[in-house]
Design an enzyme around this catalytic site. Sequence first.
Site, PDB file in Angstrom:
ATOM      1  N   GLY A   1      -4.513   3.495  -1.880  1.00  0.00           N
ATOM      2  CA  GLY A   1      -5.722   4.033  -1.340  1.00  0.00           C
ATOM      3  C   GLY A   1      -5.037   4.953  -0.176  1.00  0.00           C
ATOM      4  O   GLY A   1      -3.778   5.280   0.089  1.00  0.00           O
TER       5      GLY A   1
ATOM      6  N   GLY B   1      -4.709   1.263   4.257  1.00  0.00           N
ATOM      7  CA  GLY B   1      -3.290   0.520   5.070  1.00  0.00           C
ATOM      8  C   GLY B   1      -3.771   0.325   6.435  1.00  0.00           C
ATOM      9  O   GLY B   1      -3.373  -0.600   7.244  1.00  0.00           O
TER      10      GLY B   1
ATOM     11  N   GLU C   1      10.533  16.944  13.368  1.00  0.00           N
ATOM     12  CA  GLU C   1      11.153  16.744  12.420  1.00  0.00           C
ATOM     13  C   GLU C   1      10.366  17.679  11.368  1.00  0.00           C
ATOM     14  O   GLU C   1       8.711  17.470  11.659  1.00  0.00           O
ATOM     15  CB  GLU C   1      10.440  15.132  12.575  1.00  0.00           C
ATOM     16  CG  GLU C   1      11.007  15.258  10.774  1.00  0.00           C
ATOM     17  CD  GLU C   1      11.289  13.212  10.432  1.00  0.00           C
ATOM     18  OE1 GLU C   1       9.981  13.276  10.647  1.00  0.00           O
ATOM     19  OE2 GLU C   1      11.398  12.620   9.384  1.00  0.00           O
TER      20      GLU C   1
ATOM     21  N   CYS D   1      14.484  10.961   5.522  1.00  0.00           N
ATOM     22  CA  CYS D   1      13.694  11.252   7.255  1.00  0.00           C
ATOM     23  C   CYS D   1      15.188  11.100   8.131  1.00  0.00           C
ATOM     24  O   CYS D   1      15.135  11.134   8.839  1.00  0.00           O
ATOM     25  CB  CYS D   1      13.227   9.412   7.426  1.00  0.00           C
ATOM     26  SG  CYS D   1      14.176   7.862   6.904  1.00  0.00           S
TER      27      CYS D   1
ATOM     28  N   GLY E   1      -3.959   6.063   4.027  1.00  0.00           N
ATOM     29  CA  GLY E   1      -3.587   4.974   4.498  1.00  0.00           C
ATOM     30  C   GLY E   1      -4.661   4.556   6.190  1.00  0.00           C
ATOM     31  O   GLY E   1      -4.280   3.342   6.470  1.00  0.00           O
ATOM     32  N   PRO E   2      -6.367   5.831   6.971  1.00  0.00           N
ATOM     33  CA  PRO E   2      -6.943   5.828   7.135  1.00  0.00           C
ATOM     34  C   PRO E   2      -7.491   4.315   7.392  1.00  0.00           C
ATOM     35  O   PRO E   2      -8.213   3.348   7.288  1.00  0.00           O
ATOM     36  CB  PRO E   2      -7.726   6.538   7.495  1.00  0.00           C
ATOM     37  CG  PRO E   2      -6.257   7.651   7.302  1.00  0.00           C
ATOM     38  CD  PRO E   2      -5.812   7.232   6.009  1.00  0.00           C
TER      39      PRO E   2
ATOM     40  N   GLU F   1       9.831   1.796  10.424  1.00  0.00           N
ATOM     41  CA  GLU F   1      11.439   2.702  10.225  1.00  0.00           C
ATOM     42  C   GLU F   1      10.459   3.917   9.709  1.00  0.00           C
ATOM     43  O   GLU F   1       9.371   4.180   9.268  1.00  0.00           O
ATOM     44  CB  GLU F   1      11.405   2.388   8.538  1.00  0.00           C
ATOM     45  CG  GLU F   1      11.942   1.270   7.962  1.00  0.00           C
ATOM     46  CD  GLU F   1      13.602   1.297   8.935  1.00  0.00           C
ATOM     47  OE1 GLU F   1      14.228   1.956   9.390  1.00  0.00           O
ATOM     48  OE2 GLU F   1      13.981   0.034   9.213  1.00  0.00           O
TER      49      GLU F   1
ATOM     50  N   LYS G   1       0.626  -1.050   0.120  1.00  0.00           N
ATOM     51  CA  LYS G   1       0.053  -0.067   0.057  1.00  0.00           C
ATOM     52  C   LYS G   1       1.041   0.941   0.373  1.00  0.00           C
ATOM     53  O   LYS G   1       1.441   1.618   1.381  1.00  0.00           O
ATOM     54  CB  LYS G   1      -0.899  -0.081   1.437  1.00  0.00           C
ATOM     55  CG  LYS G   1      -1.992   0.393   0.732  1.00  0.00           C
ATOM     56  CD  LYS G   1      -2.036   1.770   1.062  1.00  0.00           C
ATOM     57  CE  LYS G   1      -1.880   2.745   2.011  1.00  0.00           C
ATOM     58  NZ  LYS G   1      -0.852   4.426   1.447  1.00  0.00           N
TER      59      LYS G   1
HETATM   60  P1  NAD Z   1       3.148   8.826   7.096  1.00  0.00           P
HETATM   61  O1  NAD Z   1       3.274   8.204   8.230  1.00  0.00           O
HETATM   62  O2  NAD Z   1       1.523   9.582   6.932  1.00  0.00           O
HETATM   63  O3  NAD Z   1       1.897   7.835   5.829  1.00  0.00           O
HETATM   64  C1  NAD Z   1       3.164   7.126   5.723  1.00  0.00           C
HETATM   65  C2  NAD Z   1       2.022   5.434   5.103  1.00  0.00           C
HETATM   66  O4  NAD Z   1       1.227   5.220   5.613  1.00  0.00           O
HETATM   67  C3  NAD Z   1       1.260   5.937   4.085  1.00  0.00           C
HETATM   68  O5  NAD Z   1       1.416   4.826   2.794  1.00  0.00           O
HETATM   69  C4  NAD Z   1      -0.227   6.278   4.613  1.00  0.00           C
HETATM   70  O6  NAD Z   1      -0.784   6.124   3.261  1.00  0.00           O
HETATM   71  C5  NAD Z   1      -0.133   5.792   5.683  1.00  0.00           C
HETATM   72  N1  NAD Z   1      -0.594   4.720   6.305  1.00  0.00           N
HETATM   73  C6  NAD Z   1      -1.232   6.391   7.114  1.00  0.00           C
HETATM   74  N2  NAD Z   1      -2.247   6.093   8.449  1.00  0.00           N
HETATM   75  C7  NAD Z   1      -2.409   4.948   7.994  1.00  0.00           C
HETATM   76  C8  NAD Z   1      -3.160   4.276   9.134  1.00  0.00           C
HETATM   77  N3  NAD Z   1      -3.450   4.240  10.016  1.00  0.00           N
HETATM   78  N4  NAD Z   1      -2.986   2.562   8.722  1.00  0.00           N
HETATM   79  C9  NAD Z   1      -2.297   2.452   8.264  1.00  0.00           C
HETATM   80  N5  NAD Z   1      -1.296   2.913   7.315  1.00  0.00           N
HETATM   81  C10 NAD Z   1      -0.766   4.383   7.096  1.00  0.00           C
HETATM   82  O7  NAD Z   1       4.467   9.371   6.997  1.00  0.00           O
HETATM   83  P2  NAD Z   1       4.754  10.162   5.462  1.00  0.00           P
HETATM   84  O8  NAD Z   1       3.778  11.537   6.171  1.00  0.00           O
HETATM   85  O9  NAD Z   1       3.981   9.712   3.709  1.00  0.00           O
HETATM   86  O10 NAD Z   1       6.285  10.172   5.568  1.00  0.00           O
HETATM   87  C11 NAD Z   1       6.846  10.974   6.645  1.00  0.00           C
HETATM   88  C12 NAD Z   1       7.347  10.206   7.745  1.00  0.00           C
HETATM   89  O11 NAD Z   1       7.754   8.774   7.330  1.00  0.00           O
HETATM   90  C13 NAD Z   1       8.157  11.330   7.877  1.00  0.00           C
HETATM   91  O12 NAD Z   1       7.946  11.420   9.295  1.00  0.00           O
HETATM   92  C14 NAD Z   1       9.830  10.290   7.742  1.00  0.00           C
HETATM   93  O13 NAD Z   1      10.580  10.749   8.709  1.00  0.00           O
HETATM   94  C15 NAD Z   1       9.416   9.443   7.986  1.00  0.00           C
HETATM   95  N6  NAD Z   1      10.191   8.307   6.724  1.00  0.00           N
HETATM   96  C16 NAD Z   1      10.798   6.976   7.892  1.00  0.00           C
HETATM   97  C17 NAD Z   1      12.106   7.005   6.934  1.00  0.00           C
HETATM   98  C18 NAD Z   1      12.980   5.791   7.833  1.00  0.00           C
HETATM   99  O14 NAD Z   1      13.558   4.740   6.620  1.00  0.00           O
HETATM  100  N7  NAD Z   1      13.057   5.927   9.098  1.00  0.00           N
HETATM  101  C19 NAD Z   1      12.141   6.645   5.704  1.00  0.00           C
HETATM  102  C20 NAD Z   1      11.183   7.852   5.126  1.00  0.00           C
HETATM  103  C21 NAD Z   1       9.437   8.371   5.593  1.00  0.00           C
END
Ligand code: NAD
Length: 470
Positions: A201, A207, A377, A279, A203-204, A245, A170
């Site tokens: 799709g 995902g 961040e 990140c 996240g909420p 991650e 996803k």
């Molecule tokens: P996000 O957590 O909002 O979304 C990440 C993914 O999770 C997306 O696919 C989203 O649709 C999904 N998602 C959102 N809500 C969900 C839920 N309730 N249940 C299941 N899935 C859900 O993050 P973002 O804004 O897309 O990405 C930025 C963040 O990611 C930053 O905080 C960054 O540091 C972090 N990041 C970490 C790494 C790492 O390797 N540590 C790498 C890249 C990004």
Amino acid sequence: MKAHDGMYIGGQWRPAAGRERIEVRNPADEQILAEVPAGTAEDVDAAVRAARAALPGWAATAPAERAALIGALRDVLTARKKEIAETVTAELGSPLGFSEAVHVGSPIAVASSYAELAASYAFEERIGNSTVLLEPVGVVGAITPWNYPLHQVVAKVAPALAAGCTLVLKPAEDTPLTAQLFAEAVHEAGIPAGVFNLVTGTGPVAGQALAAHDGVDLVSFTGSTAVGRQIGATAGAAVKRVALELGGKSANVILPGADLPKAVAAGVGHVMNNSGQSCNALTRMLVHRDQYEEAVSLAAAAVAKYPTGDPREPGTRLGPVVNAKQHERVRGYIARGIEEGARLVAGGPDAPHAQGYFVAPTVFADVTPEMTIAQEEIFGPVLSILSYEDEEDALRIANGTVYGLGGAVWAADQETAAAFARRMDTGQVDINGGRFNVRAPFGGYKQSGVGRELGPHGLSEYLQTKSLQF
Ligand code: NAD
């Protein structure tokens, strides 16, 4: 821009169960590029069933054959490099040169590393009177963010395939087109039907359905700490494996005796790359108080080389941030930095162009460790420069956040830098400008996550052990 109006499930593109759509926008001009279906729990269920059905066959496939197919996938990605890079630039806004070299170059290198590892890894070991079998965990639910739309996908899919797992991906709402191209590449490489499945799709909805699905054995998530916490709780309640991650707030520690101009220029570049949306971006630069003003002047000069511009233009080094929400959020942090008393050296909260989600490359001096911009961040092209008194003070500041993902140390020699790095609470440290290594474990200490990606450590996340006693 080309988009599939369906999900890639069981080796074919199938119509989505629902009618909802996600609009994909180009952050450089705010125009809609394409629409993709917003998956529902029903789509996720169909994809998980396909992955479960494909699992016994794929798990039983000889590692050498799995290796050959990962190699074929790498070759398709290589052949389609230009098209993928253009798609990343269109939906993420990253400058085209960076898209080709990093957004597509790095996943090709990662796929290559797993083609080699799948063929050479010891999936069996002997411990005394036992033979230990390293078996695939099962069906993986992979949830990825938009910041490295192909790398984050390949960093999960390649080791999962090498281990003998099947998957449902996803991808992030902002970058589904790159994920669709990846699904095309999987198909073209000849990876058997059902081994990899894609559900686009939100996240909420999609995902959440994937993370909570009974048919998923391991949830591998990359994204924000807030969502990671929820996914960890869901997986914990179901006694299901989870890899997280998450975010970072990495320190770039410049010790006395280091090559200051080189360290500052490299540090500024690290934050400006990908518009600060990495990140592990080195967003906190720590400089000894005796060299502080010199470092601030050097940073102001270095950041002048990153004017914002059209990411499709060859000379552009800094594109927009990904979407309107991030645009507001990042500029909000810049305003907060000013309010809390940091000294603005370059940039500021005003949008540099009338159109597009651009943020001016921003440098703050006189940042103190407790300020919001030194703790949270930001995920934008914003660098904070902090001063320290001595090494102990530098260490306290470097370790003084809830995160621990990346880091860097510069010193007169590697030994001094490595000695400092050993005391840092973080998963990766670059010594005197050390380069990214796609085979080294990547992941976080503290709230930056659980588990590791890349190389053999990344592969072991997708394996479970069985001991046979003789
Ligand atoms: P996000 O957590 O909002 O979304 C990440 C993914 O999770 C997306 O696919 C989203 O649709 C999904 N998602 C959102 N809500 C969900 C839920 N309730 N249940 C299941 N899935 C859900 O993050 P973002 O804004 O897309 O990405 C930025 C963040 O990611 C930053 O905080 C960054 O540091 C972090 N990041 C970490 C790494 C790492 O390797 N540590 C790498 C890249 C990004």
